[in-house]
Design an enzyme around this catalytic site. Sequence first.
Site: not given
Ligand code: DGL
Length: 245
Positions: A70, A176
């Site tokens: 993440c 993301c």
């Molecule tokens: N998938 C995550 C990232 O890479 C978080 C996305 C989220 O929950 O806003 O930032």
Amino acid sequence: MTNIGVFDSGLGGLTVLQKLIKTNKANYYYFGDSLRAPYGNRDKDELIKFAEEIVDFLQDFDIDYYIIACNTLSVLASKHLSEKYKKKFYPITDAGIEAGKSFDGDYLVLGTKATINSHYYKNNIRNNSKVYEVAGIKLVDYIEDGMIHGYELDKALGEYLEIANKQKIENIILACTHYPIITDAIKKNLTYKANIIDPADYLKLDLPENEDSSVNIFMSKIDPSTEKIIKNLIDCDYNLEEKEL
Ligand code: DGL
């Protein structure tokens, strides 16, 4: 056998897990906090608390290494987690920055509000490139709801990719981990051919080799669209369990 913990706010980190499974055999324990996604609009203190709750849950599996799949948590919580738990945490942003040093031309960083506001990528990508930053505010909600194509998604992407289409930005970093799930829609909404970069392709891990793998996926909320996306992403046997923290 090596136990690897992988975590994200929801489905996104599965795009990282998908690639890890292919390159390293290990026991994988994934936690996706789909009940509380998106993380990208939340503040740092709350995200650190969520990250600790996830690691507290995963550590019962005797985890040797953690992959912070993440970008938002990598930027805001990885230092805190490494200091608190004294384990090796690999933030996905390290791979993203590695990718950001690999190509000529300008970059668009497409990420969550928190990742973009941190300017982490902009501050670390090769300095002879121009770096544009755009927050894909609605995208994680759409993906978590299973809206991975269609009018609403195209409308949002049309807005977020406007600068790329205007400037013909050579490289687009999917900063993301949810965004690789909508790569087809991203391509469809680009009017030129860009180099679309998934940081997970640039992960450099120093992990022991094992004979076998096992994959255990815990999500804090599971619905039919979640299950369908997991099935499409994870191309091997896995255990799936709903687990609220
Ligand atoms: N998938 C995550 C990232 O890479 C978080 C996305 C989220 O929950 O806003 O930032």
